[in-house]
Design an enzyme around this catalytic site. Structure first.
Site, PDB file in Angstrom:
ATOM      1  CG  HIS A  98      -1.734  -1.190   1.409  1.00 13.57           C
ATOM      2  ND1 HIS A  98      -2.577  -1.668   0.431  1.00 13.57           N
ATOM      3  CD2 HIS A  98      -1.858  -2.040   2.456  1.00 13.57           C
ATOM      4  CE1 HIS A  98      -3.179  -2.762   0.869  1.00 13.57           C
ATOM      5  NE2 HIS A  98      -2.762  -3.005   2.094  1.00 13.57           N
ATOM      6  CD  GLU A 116      -3.230  -3.699   5.713  1.00 21.59           C
ATOM      7  OE1 GLU A 116      -4.183  -3.135   5.149  1.00 21.59           O
ATOM      8  OE2 GLU A 116      -2.756  -4.785   5.321  1.00 21.59           O
ATOM      9  CG  HIS A 173       0.780  -6.675   3.421  1.00 24.09           C
ATOM     10  ND1 HIS A 173       1.080  -5.452   2.857  1.00 24.09           N
ATOM     11  CD2 HIS A 173      -0.581  -6.783   3.340  1.00 24.09           C
ATOM     12  CE1 HIS A 173      -0.036  -4.839   2.491  1.00 24.09           C
ATOM     13  NE2 HIS A 173      -1.064  -5.627   2.767  1.00 24.09           N
ATOM     14  NE  ARG A 193      -4.825  -8.367  -6.833  1.00 21.76           N
ATOM     15  CZ  ARG A 193      -5.765  -7.690  -7.474  1.00 21.76           C
ATOM     16  NH1 ARG A 193      -5.629  -7.409  -8.765  1.00 21.76           N
ATOM     17  NH2 ARG A 193      -6.845  -7.286  -6.845  1.00 21.76           N
TER      18      ARG A 193
END
Length: 320
Positions: A98, A116, A173, A193
């Site tokens: 991200h 996150e 991740h 992605r």
């Protein structure tokens, strides 16, 4: 008017890697056997949750944020800053990364970046996840990606129920098969992605990769962002503070009996992962059961929770 807890009706997102654990473990009415995500408290336009009690019943969280900012301590953010999810990884998720706020603002139409964290609710024996990579330079990273050297590039970490992982923007991740996770994140749906195991959808198409943007934002070399939990115990209650970051604070409350708290944050998001009980405030009682998600507004003040429960709470950083 008494300040009440604001409960929400979750919404569900179907995913190629989803399953049925959200129904099995929480009793949710999921749309299909490929339900991957429960968006539990969300004001993001890709999936807003709606208030299910009190004077604001039926209102989407985004509208509540815009029209009743006093409930959130007039927190200085244009958009509701956090998003709480439960993810059922019935198959491996794609390997992804991200962006941070600066990159997302420039390249994703003003979207927030996405830092996150994960709390492992449950997982199969010997489960693992992808956390970080082994490349020393951007050149080495690109070469290994171009050559498909994924086993050499990706770092795998063994996990067990109760583990916690902090995943800052820029971290490669992926959750892996057999994992049920509560995720606290910035309110963003931007994902780049990197690798998807060459899977195809029901139409035989591979999902899009975003390698150029991913290479822009991946942190090289990888640096672990493991947090050191801080634990406080009193009268049958254990409070574990997992992280206090620039974006959010996340705690776990294990309660056996009665625990008293003071809500002193701009707002507090609360998710009941196990057990049942009641929340008591100013003489009013609100039943709590596994799978409930709610916000305690600004100046909610002192309250008690009675029962046997495992709860995850989150609040925004005071200075975004």
């Amino acid at each position: 008017m008494q300040i009440e807890p604001i409960f929400f009706t979750p919404i569900f997102q179907e995913r190629i890697w989803g399953g049925t654990k959200l129904a099995q473990q929480f009793g949710y009415d999921i749309p299909s056997e490929r339900t991957g995500e429960c968006w539990a408290v969300s004001a993001h336009p890709n999936g807003q949750t709606f208030v299910k009690n009190g004077p604001f019943e039926g209102m989407p969280l985004g509208q509540l944020w815009d029209e009743h900012r006093d409930l959130f301590g007039h927190f200085p953010s244009e958009h509701f800053p956090l998003l709480t999810k439960i993810l059922d990884a019935n198959a491996d998720l794609s390997v992804q990364v991200h962006p941070d706020d600066t990159y997302a603002r420039e390249h994703e139409n003003g979207e927030l970046g996405k830092t996150e964290c994960w709390y492992i609710i449950d997982c199969k024996k010997d489960a693992e996840l992808v956390y970080g990579h082994n490349a020393k330079t951007k050149t080495e990273l690109k070469e290994m990606m171009d050559n498909g050297q994924w086993d050499k590039l990706l770092r795998k970490v063994k996990i067990k129920p109760g583990d916690f992982f902090y995943v800052p923007s820029g971290t490669i991740h992926a959750l892996c098969e057999g994992t049920l996770v509560l995720e606290t994140q910035q309110s963003s749906d931007t994902t780049y992605r990197v690798y998807d195991y060459d899977r195809v959808d029901e139409k035989g198409n591979k999902r899009e990769l975003h390698l150029e943007k991913a290479l822009d934002v991946i942190t090289v070399p990888h640096t672990d962002a493991y947090s050191q939990p801080h634990v406080v115990k009193y009268d049958g209650t254990t409070i574990t503070t997992f992280i206090e970051s620039d974006y959010f604070t996340v705690q776990k409350w294990n309660i056996e009996g009665t625990a008293t708290f003071k809500q002193s944050k701009p707002f507090l998001i609360v998710s009941v992962l196990h057990g049942e009980g009641e929340l008591i405030s100013e003489g009013q009682s609100y039943s709590l059961t596994k799978g409930d998600h709610f916000i305690l507004p600004y100046q909610f003040g002192y309250f008690s929770i009675k029962g046997t429960l495992e709860i995850i709470s989150s609040s925004p950083s005071q200075h975004p």
